[in-house]
Design an enzyme around this catalytic site. Structure first.
Site, PDB file in Angstrom:
ATOM      1  N   SER A  78       0.797  -1.230   0.000  1.00  0.00           N
ATOM      2  CA  SER A  78       0.000   0.000   0.000  1.00  0.00           C
ATOM      3  C   SER A  78       0.826   1.275   0.000  1.00  0.00           C
ATOM      4  O   SER A  78       0.280   2.357  -0.194  1.00  0.00           O
ATOM      5  CB  SER A  78      -0.951   0.020   1.205  1.00  0.00           C
ATOM      6  OG  SER A  78      -0.218   0.019   2.402  1.00  0.00           O
ATOM      7  N   ASP A 378      -2.830   7.904   8.953  1.00  0.00           N
ATOM      8  CA  ASP A 378      -3.854   7.106   9.615  1.00  0.00           C
ATOM      9  C   ASP A 378      -3.309   6.158  10.676  1.00  0.00           C
ATOM     10  O   ASP A 378      -4.014   5.273  11.139  1.00  0.00           O
ATOM     11  CB  ASP A 378      -4.646   6.295   8.582  1.00  0.00           C
ATOM     12  CG  ASP A 378      -3.756   5.403   7.718  1.00  0.00           C
ATOM     13  OD1 ASP A 378      -2.600   5.160   8.113  1.00  0.00           O
ATOM     14  OD2 ASP A 378      -4.219   4.949   6.654  1.00  0.00           O
ATOM     15  N   HIS A 381      -0.103   4.486   7.552  1.00  0.00           N
ATOM     16  CA  HIS A 381       0.376   5.098   6.322  1.00  0.00           C
ATOM     17  C   HIS A 381       0.631   6.573   6.573  1.00  0.00           C
ATOM     18  O   HIS A 381       0.308   7.102   7.630  1.00  0.00           O
ATOM     19  CB  HIS A 381      -0.653   4.897   5.206  1.00  0.00           C
ATOM     20  CG  HIS A 381      -1.092   3.492   5.065  1.00  0.00           C
ATOM     21  ND1 HIS A 381      -2.229   3.006   5.659  1.00  0.00           N
ATOM     22  CD2 HIS A 381      -0.528   2.442   4.422  1.00  0.00           C
ATOM     23  CE1 HIS A 381      -2.371   1.716   5.386  1.00  0.00           C
ATOM     24  NE2 HIS A 381      -1.336   1.346   4.638  1.00  0.00           N
TER      25      HIS A 381
END
Length: 437
Positions: A78, A378, A381
């Site tokens: 990600s 968050d 990330h």
């Protein structure tokens, strides 16, 4: 709390000391494991060596190659996913990145990225005047490259974990499967072997960062530090195997990032709290044992890359030192404009603005007024402001060998951040969540 499992995807076909570590509370561990598709990505800052060049590329705009490569192909998780994870699951699969506040800062909408805006791959493309690299599962002609990274992806296949009593509940699109996607795509870009070799030689390949999720899935399942160390050779071996496959296909330029200092990640800081003396790094406040483990992985990876360089002297293999440069920003965050270094921007009213029970995008979560002042977006990330600093570091010297040597004569820059003001509120509540780290 119910346990979700990974849905089947559609078919586009000095070493850290071993021993005990602080125990992770089981409930918190399970919530943590179910929260996000990728592990912690910490960011670093560096000095931009060369500042000139083309304007930022549009997300889907046209554009040619840079001075030293025509295309970018990326593999990973990600940190560089530009939409593959959401494209790999049903439309009604709940995931925080499917909704605002994800994407609010730059795109003004969710874009499949695990940030408030652009990520590492986006800024790299901008720096070289390239179009943003499209997700493979989104289809297209991919004449300027393709992104195979998937949120939650591991370097190792699911069978590796099953053999060790760990049932995967994350995406099945590991590094090996991403490589299979690439091998399937290549003939559609160039039919003859000669044309394929030419494309390979004129492309840049990002192999990672990948491997962090392999460790996270074990950390949250109470595996010991000794068990984590035993997995490192397997993870490094999987990365090495992908590199060799690409070289055999004709690749000449590869960037292979190391792991970040994961002891500075808000979710880890919130879950692995301790009153023990000398548990945290004095200068940064990060957790020592987690950072030491990341250092161990990076040493093993660098040793493997050096072996590959010796075996393939005509190939440039660049190690991107995310770890070393990341510590600079945590040691002096104000120098880079970050006033809140260890808290997440989007989270909850808890230590480090992060609670495994109320994560970004879930009911009760809130968003800070100015994400550019935060390193973490968050809890796992990072903000696009931080991702920009990462790429400045890579272009400015946190790479071995430096990109300035690999791309002699290149002109590149990192564009100024653009702030979207369409959503002035700083408080949001959403029902989306994910079943992946």
């Amino acid at each position: 709390m119910s346990t979700a499992t990974s849905p089947s995807s559609p078919s586009p076909s000095p070493s850290p000391s071993s021993g005990t570590r602080p125990l992770l509370r089981i409930g918190a561990a399970r919530r943590f494991a179910m929260a996000f598709p990728s592990r912690a990505a910490l960011l670093f800052a560096g000095v931009l060596l060369v500042v000139l060049a083309a304007a930022p590329a549009a997300e889907a705009g046209a554009g040619g190659g840079s001075v030293c490569f025509d295309r970018v192909f990326s593999f990973g998780d990600s940190l560089t996913d530009t939409g593959n994870f959401l494209l790999s699951v049903p439309d009604d699969f709940p995931d925080p990145a499917r909704n605002l506040p994800y994407g609010q800062t730059f795109f003004g909408r969710p874009s499949g990225r695990y940030s408030d805006g652009r990520n590492l791959l986006d800024f790299f493309a901008e720096a070289f005047g390239m179009p943003y690299v499209p997700p493979y599962l989104g289809g297209g002609d991919f004449q300027n490259g393709a992104n195979f990274a998937v949120g939650g992806a591991t370097a190792l296949n699911g069978s590796f974990f099953r053999e060790r009593g760990v049932e995967p509940t994350w995406t099945p699109h590991s590094l090996d499967e991403q490589m299979q996607w690439f091998k399937k795509l290549l003939p559609s870009i160039a039919s003859s072997e000669t044309e394929q070799k030419e494309i390979m030689s004129k492309s840049l390949f990002f192999v990672g960062e990948v491997g962090g999720n392999d460790y996270n899935h074990l950390i949250v399942r109470q595996k010991s530090l000794d068990e984590l160390h035993e997995v490192v050779p397997n993870v490094v071996g999987a990365i090495s195997s992908a590199i060799v496959d690409l070289i055999n296909l004709g690749a000449k330029k590869l960037v292979v990032p190391g792991n970040f200092p994961i002891g500075c990640v808000p979710l880890y800081l919130a879950i692995f709290q301790s009153q023990k003396e000398d548990y945290y790094e004095e200068q940064t406040g990060c957790i020592k044992w987690l950072n030491e483990f990341a250092e161990y992985h990076n040493r093993m990876l660098q040793e493997e890359l050096e072996k590959l360089r010796n075996l393939h002297p005509d190939v440039t293999i660049i190690y991107a030192d995310y770890y070393g440069a990341a510590l600079n920003i945590f040691r002096a965050p104000l120098q880079f404009g970050f006033t809140v270094p260890l808290n997440s921007c989007c989270g909850s009213d808890a230590p480090y603005n992060c609670s495994p029970s109320i994560l970004c995008g879930r009911p009760g979560s809130t968003v800070c007024p100015d994400p550019s002042k935060y390193i973490s977006w968050d809890g796992l990330h990072f903000t696009e402001a931080s991702y920009k600093v990462v790429i400045q570091g890579v272009l400015g010297g946190y790479a071995k060998p430096p990109l300035s040597e690999t791309c002699r004569g290149a002109e590149f820059k990192v564009s100024q951040l653009h702030q979207c003001t369409d959503n002035p509120t700083n408080t949001v509540s959403y029902d989306a969540l994910s079943s992946f780290i």
